[in-house]
Write a protein that holds these residues in place. Structure first.
Motif, short mmCIF file in Angstrom:
data_model
loop_
_atom_site.label_atom_id
_atom_site.label_comp_id
_atom_site.label_asym_id
_atom_site.label_seq_id
_atom_site.Cartn_x
_atom_site.Cartn_y
_atom_site.Cartn_z
N PHE A 116 26.31 -5.49 63.13
CA PHE A 116 27.40 -5.86 62.22
C PHE A 116 28.54 -6.52 62.99
O PHE A 116 29.09 -7.56 62.57
CB PHE A 116 27.89 -4.62 61.48
CG PHE A 116 29.15 -4.83 60.68
CD1 PHE A 116 29.11 -5.46 59.45
CD2 PHE A 116 30.37 -4.39 61.17
CE1 PHE A 116 30.28 -5.65 58.72
CE2 PHE A 116 31.53 -4.57 60.44
CZ PHE A 116 31.48 -5.20 59.22
N VAL A 117 28.94 -5.93 64.12
CA VAL A 117 30.04 -6.47 64.91
C VAL A 117 29.69 -7.86 65.43
O VAL A 117 30.52 -8.79 65.39
CB VAL A 117 30.38 -5.51 66.07
CG1 VAL A 117 31.35 -6.17 67.05
CG2 VAL A 117 30.97 -4.22 65.53
N TYR A 365 37.01 -3.18 64.93
CA TYR A 365 37.41 -2.19 65.93
C TYR A 365 37.03 -0.78 65.46
O TYR A 365 36.53 0.04 66.25
CB TYR A 365 38.93 -2.26 66.17
CG TYR A 365 39.40 -3.53 66.81
CD1 TYR A 365 38.60 -4.23 67.70
CD2 TYR A 365 40.67 -4.05 66.53
CE1 TYR A 365 39.03 -5.40 68.29
CE2 TYR A 365 41.11 -5.22 67.12
CZ TYR A 365 40.30 -5.89 68.00
OH TYR A 365 40.73 -7.05 68.58
N LEU A 366 37.29 -0.51 64.19
CA LEU A 366 37.04 0.83 63.66
C LEU A 366 35.56 1.18 63.73
O LEU A 366 35.19 2.26 64.20
CB LEU A 366 37.53 0.91 62.20
CG LEU A 366 37.27 2.23 61.48
CD1 LEU A 366 38.00 3.37 62.17
CD2 LEU A 366 37.69 2.13 60.01
N PHE A 367 34.70 0.27 63.30
CA PHE A 367 33.28 0.57 63.31
C PHE A 367 32.73 0.61 64.74
O PHE A 367 31.77 1.34 65.02
CB PHE A 367 32.51 -0.46 62.48
CG PHE A 367 32.82 -0.38 61.01
CD1 PHE A 367 33.02 0.84 60.40
CD2 PHE A 367 32.92 -1.52 60.23
CE1 PHE A 367 33.32 0.94 59.06
CE2 PHE A 367 33.22 -1.44 58.89
CZ PHE A 367 33.42 -0.21 58.29
N PHE A 373 31.50 6.91 68.98
CA PHE A 373 31.56 8.34 68.69
C PHE A 373 30.18 8.90 68.35
O PHE A 373 29.80 9.98 68.81
CB PHE A 373 32.52 8.61 67.54
CG PHE A 373 33.96 8.76 67.97
CD1 PHE A 373 34.27 9.46 69.12
CD2 PHE A 373 34.99 8.19 67.25
CE1 PHE A 373 35.58 9.60 69.54
CE2 PHE A 373 36.30 8.33 67.65
CZ PHE A 373 36.60 9.03 68.81
N ILE A 374 29.43 8.17 67.52
CA ILE A 374 28.11 8.66 67.12
C ILE A 374 27.18 8.70 68.33
O ILE A 374 26.39 9.65 68.48
CB ILE A 374 27.54 7.78 66.00
CG1 ILE A 374 28.31 8.02 64.70
CG2 ILE A 374 26.05 8.05 65.78
CD1 ILE A 374 27.85 7.20 63.53
N MET A 745 33.84 -0.34 52.68
CA MET A 745 34.32 0.57 53.71
C MET A 745 34.03 2.01 53.34
O MET A 745 33.60 2.82 54.18
CB MET A 745 35.82 0.36 53.93
CG MET A 745 36.39 1.15 55.10
SD MET A 745 38.13 0.78 55.35
CE MET A 745 38.49 1.91 56.71
N SER A 746 34.25 2.34 52.07
CA SER A 746 33.97 3.71 51.61
C SER A 746 32.49 4.04 51.77
O SER A 746 32.13 5.12 52.25
CB SER A 746 34.39 3.85 50.15
OG SER A 746 34.08 5.13 49.65
N SER A 747 31.62 3.10 51.39
CA SER A 747 30.18 3.33 51.50
C SER A 747 29.74 3.50 52.95
O SER A 747 28.95 4.38 53.28
CB SER A 747 29.40 2.19 50.84
OG SER A 747 29.71 2.08 49.47
N ILE A 748 30.28 2.62 53.82
CA ILE A 748 29.91 2.70 55.23
C ILE A 748 30.41 4.00 55.85
O ILE A 748 29.71 4.65 56.64
CB ILE A 748 30.44 1.47 55.99
CG1 ILE A 748 29.71 0.21 55.52
CG2 ILE A 748 30.27 1.64 57.49
CD1 ILE A 748 30.24 -1.07 56.11
#
Length: 871
Positions: A116-117, A365-367, A373-374, A745-748
């Protein structure tokens, strides 16, 4: 002289280093001396070049076999370690499966987000000169407040810059030709959406490969159109599309002069048709030199190599003053124009009136952080389970140390096992990613391509394998390798000590998981607020029809026919439905100086539109049909009246500063409503009645009659507009689409929160199973002494409760701060609810307890006699 000659005989330093690296100290000491002496003799007999070449040849003869042996030895040792790891995995199938699946899942998530990035960062990079292309944007202020940075500009700015400054190689304008229109050929007709007027320089500015046609002349005259290859196949099939005729809206004919390759999905603008800009200017020749009044163009510049765009920006204010000095002085206004790099448009520009959908660099950046983190969560699982299960390897490690294995060698072995495990998990992840990609594409709203063997992806995968292998293996290697043989054979196996580092890692896992749960909850809460807050009009039970063909030519008769159907309450035409773009201009209120004008949005509506949409009239009256075609009256909203400073607005007048000087009387004031999305504050609004601007017809239907009305419209459509296809949309759906970024964003967030929680649970499950196994005899003794299952569960669940409490204490402030910053972007936002925090914390605690309880129940149900038999 002798010193110089002896110095010249020194062997190559790099060759010496290679020999010392691959030979032991004793061998290298004697061999280096022999080689240096023989090299000196060759130098004295021949020359320095011959001596150095000989030295390198001898080095290669010695080093290459050593390298081959070293590689072979390391390869066979790695294969041996993999076989040993495989045997150990077969003996511990449950733990190995948990470990492997958790790590594979983390790696798959990481690869999905990297895909995605990569997609987001690749926008517009397909243009050969993307780093030299800039778009002209505008910030308007005619004394009534700034419009904010806009992506659009006026007609002349691009062509003027090209004419005045040779460093501008080419300039091209794009202007949207329509939002939805009927396009017909001899045999086919379809509704099309992606059409723009464009200068012929568009082929110089952008990289648009032509399949057919000449880029020098494709859009140089009137009545010309270039179409995409997909569109050519759709309308003409195998027939040559060049010089064919396309009819637009059953009225205007264009000759196909070029066929271009389909625009990549990583372009900030998408088009299937490019109409010649000359056609537009022929219909409106005054626009060629009009510097104010119409800012509806997207102007792109191609600068020469090495030119600083700031130099061009510095010239623009002079051009504006040259053409608009008197007007700007009179209205105390300004027009600022700026250049936006093409590569920044999709993610970083964030301008109003953008030509296409935008992304946000903050989400990238957020993803990326979520991916990291994951991956860390998955590595934590490996670390925890590896150290927890290390007691199964005590005798093996003890024997290796007794037989002379050093701590360094043990660390290398454990790291090699970790890398092998990571490699195996990566292979599984490479299977998971293609299977889950369609779902992720749907969530992200992007067409993504995962190609593990092209571009930078192979290097990224190798980096992921190495990083995850080292991260997962470094701690177990340090812990296991430091134990002494005495500890291994006597101490550790008989003692159960608390591992605070392992506790910290588990807490970190749950902290991240709880923070993601809170973030997902707050994003969903804000999305619900945006979709359900009071907008000032009734969005339910409203169908939108595009106005075209007969519907446009004979609107009054069509409306009369529609309103005769019992299921239809009312209809009203408009130039813009809520959420669409508005026309903005400066308006001068009655009794004010020219410099005191106000920037306002303007929408054209029918008299029935207010009733159809449920808009509330606070004072005055609405438009009337019996006053002819275009009305000379205005209706304004509360914000406009308050901004002007009037207590009463009816019977006062406004004059639009559009060069025509028309002064219209205000006949009404409506209550504020959100005619734009909730991303924007309510602006001053002027409603006018101008049928020439109508583009949509709103139809309000009775409750429970939706299907009947649609069937009625579909049946009678051939009589209303026989040449146009029947298309419609629901107003509430179109409003919901305005918040697509928030919905995605909510779904992701929900998707990756679920995966992060699953990874954490897998790790906790493994630790709980290990803890139950370690304390199985204690559980058996307690059962014999009368302990109940509930008592055993409480005893074994204390750690899980403690971990969850600490994780909540850490996660709540982080989530509060991060989501508070995100919500600041919205002028209208839902308050941060403590319910989301409490439910997320309790949910994490419940999941942790359920995971532990299942393992304790399994151990508690075992027969104590069989457990204690060996005692």
């Amino acid at each position: 002289m002798m010193k110089r000659r002896l110095h010249c005989t020194s062997p190559p330093w790099l060759a010496v280093k290679l020999l010392r690296a691959f030979l032991d100290e004793v061998t290298s000491w004697g061999l280096l001396g022999d080689l240096e002496e023989e090299s000196r003799e060759i130098y004295l007999r021949h020359n320095r070049f011959f001596a150095r070449c000989w030295y390198w040849l001898r080095t290669a003869e010695i080093v290459l076999p050593a390298i081959k042996v070293a590689i072979s030895w390391r390869f066979f040792m790695f294969i041996h370690i993999l076989r040993f790891m495989g045997r150990r995995m077969r003996r511990q199938k449950g733990f190995s499966s948990l470990n492997l699946f958790g790590l594979a899942l983390g790696l798959a998530c990481c690869m999905l987000i990297i895909t995605f990035v990569q997609h987001e960062l690749s926008y517009d990079r397909h243009h050969q000169n993307f780093d030299r292309i800039y778009r002209v944007g505008t910030d308007l202020d005619f004394g009534g407040g700034s419009s904010g940075p806009l992506a659009i500009s006026n007609y002349p700015i691009g062509t003027t810059l090209k004419e005045r400054y040779p460093v501008v190689e080419a300039a091209a304008r794009l202007r949207r030709a329509f939002h939805s229109v009927m396009v017909t050929s001899d045999e086919h007709e379809f509704m099309e959406e992606y059409g723009f007027f464009a200068d012929n320089d568009v082929f110089k500015v952008f990289t648009i490969p032509l399949q057919y046609g000449d880029p020098e002349t494709a859009l140089s005259g009137t009545g010309m159109v270039a179409i995409s290859r997909s569109m050519a196949d759709k309308y003409f099939g195998d027939t040559d599309a060049l010089n064919q005729v396309l009819t637009i809206d059953n009225s205007e004919e264009y000759i196909v002069t070029a066929v271009f390759e389909d625009v990549p999905n990583t372009s900030h603008v998408h088009f299937d048709m490019l109409f010649s800009f000359e056609t537009l200017l022929q219909a409106m020749p005054e626009q060629t030199s009009r510097w104010v009044g119409d800012f509806g163009n997207y102007s792109y510049l191609l600068l020469q190599t090495g030119i600083d765009p700031a130099d061009i920006e510095a010239e623009i204010p002079g051009l504006v003053q040259e053409h608009l000095a008197d007007l700007l002085k009179a209205v105390n206004g300004r027009i600022d124009m700026f250049l936006t790099p093409l590569a920044d448009i999709h993610l970083r520009a964030q301008l109003t009136a953008e030509i296409g959908t935008q992304g946000r660099i903050e989400y990238v950046y957020l993803f990326s952080v979520i991916a990291a983190f994951i991956l860390i969560l998955a590595c934590i699982n490996y670390m925890n389970l590896s150290t927890a299960r290390a007691t199964r390897r005590l005798k093996e490690i003890g024997l290796r140390k007794v037989m002379g294995s050093s701590r360094h060698a043990l660390m290398k072995q454990i790291l090699a096992e970790s890398l092998g495990f990571s490699l195996l998990a990566t292979l599984i992840a490479l299977v998971i990613v293609p299977l889950s990609l369609p779902l992720f594409q749907q969530l992200a709203g992007r067409t993504l391509i995962f190609s593990p063997f092209t571009g930078f992806m192979p290097l990224i995968i190798i980096a992921i394998v190495g990083t995850s292998g080292i991260l997962a293996g470094i701690y177990p290697s340090l812990v296991i390798s430091r134990w002494t043989p005495v500890q291994l054979f006597h101490g550790i196996s008989g003692r159960r000590s608390r591992n605070y580092f392992r506790d910290t890692l588990v807490i970190l896992q749950f902290t991240v998981s709880i923070a993601l749960m809170i973030a997902a909850g707050l994003v969903g809460q804000q999305l619900h607020y945006l979709r359900n807050t009071e907008l000032g009009f009734d969005k339910e039970q409203v169908i939108i029809l595009p106005i075209q063909g007969r519907l446009n030519d004979d609107l009054a008769a069509v409306k009369a026919e529609l309103i005769s159907y019992p299921g239809i309450i009312s209809t009203g035409a408009t130039s813009q439905i809520p959420g669409g773009g508005t026309r903005r201009n400066a308006f001068l209120p009655e009794g004010f100086e020219l410099s005191q004008n106000n920037m306002m949005a303007a929408i054209s509506v029918e008299p029935d539109y207010l009733t159809t949409m449920g808009l509330q009239l606070l004072e005055g009256e609405t438009f009337r049909y019996d006053r002819g075609g275009r009305s000379t009256e205005y209706i304004i909203n509360e914000t406009a009246m308050n901004q002007i400073g009037w207590d009463k607005a009816v019977a006062k007048s406004l004059r639009e500063l559009d060069g025509q000087g028309n002064e219209n009387r205000i006949i009404g004031v409506i209550k504020d409503y959100h005619f734009e999305s909730l991303h924007n504050v309510i602006l001053p609004l002027v409603l006018e009645y101008n049928p020439d601007h109508f583009s949509n017809l709103a139809i309000r239907i009775q409750g429970g009659q939706v299907r009947n009305v649609i069937e009625y419209l579909e049946a009678m459509w051939p009589d209303i507009a026989p040449e146009d296809p029947f298309t419609y949309s629901f107003l509430d759906d179109r409003i919901n689409q305005m918040y697509g970024d928030e919905a995605r964003m909510s779904s992701i967030f929900k998707f990756f929160t679920g995966l992060a929680m699953l990874i954490a649970v897998l790790g906790l499950l493994g630790l709980a199973a290990y803890a139950a196994e370690q304390r199985i005899k204690e559980i058996g003794i307690r059962k014999v002494l009368g302990a109940s299952v509930g008592r055993l569960i409480i005893m074994m669940s204390k750690d899980a409760v403690l971990w969850s409490v600490i994780a909540n204490v850490l996660a709540w402030p982080l989530a509060w701060y991060g989501m508070g910053r995100w919500l600041e972007e919205f002028p209208y936002r839902a308050p941060i609810s403590s319910t989301v925090f409490i439910l997320s914390g309790l949910g994490a605690l419940a999941i942790a307890l359920l995971t532990v309880v299942t393992q304790v129940m399994k151990a508690a149900q075992a027969n104590p006699a069989s457990i204690l038999r060996s005692e």
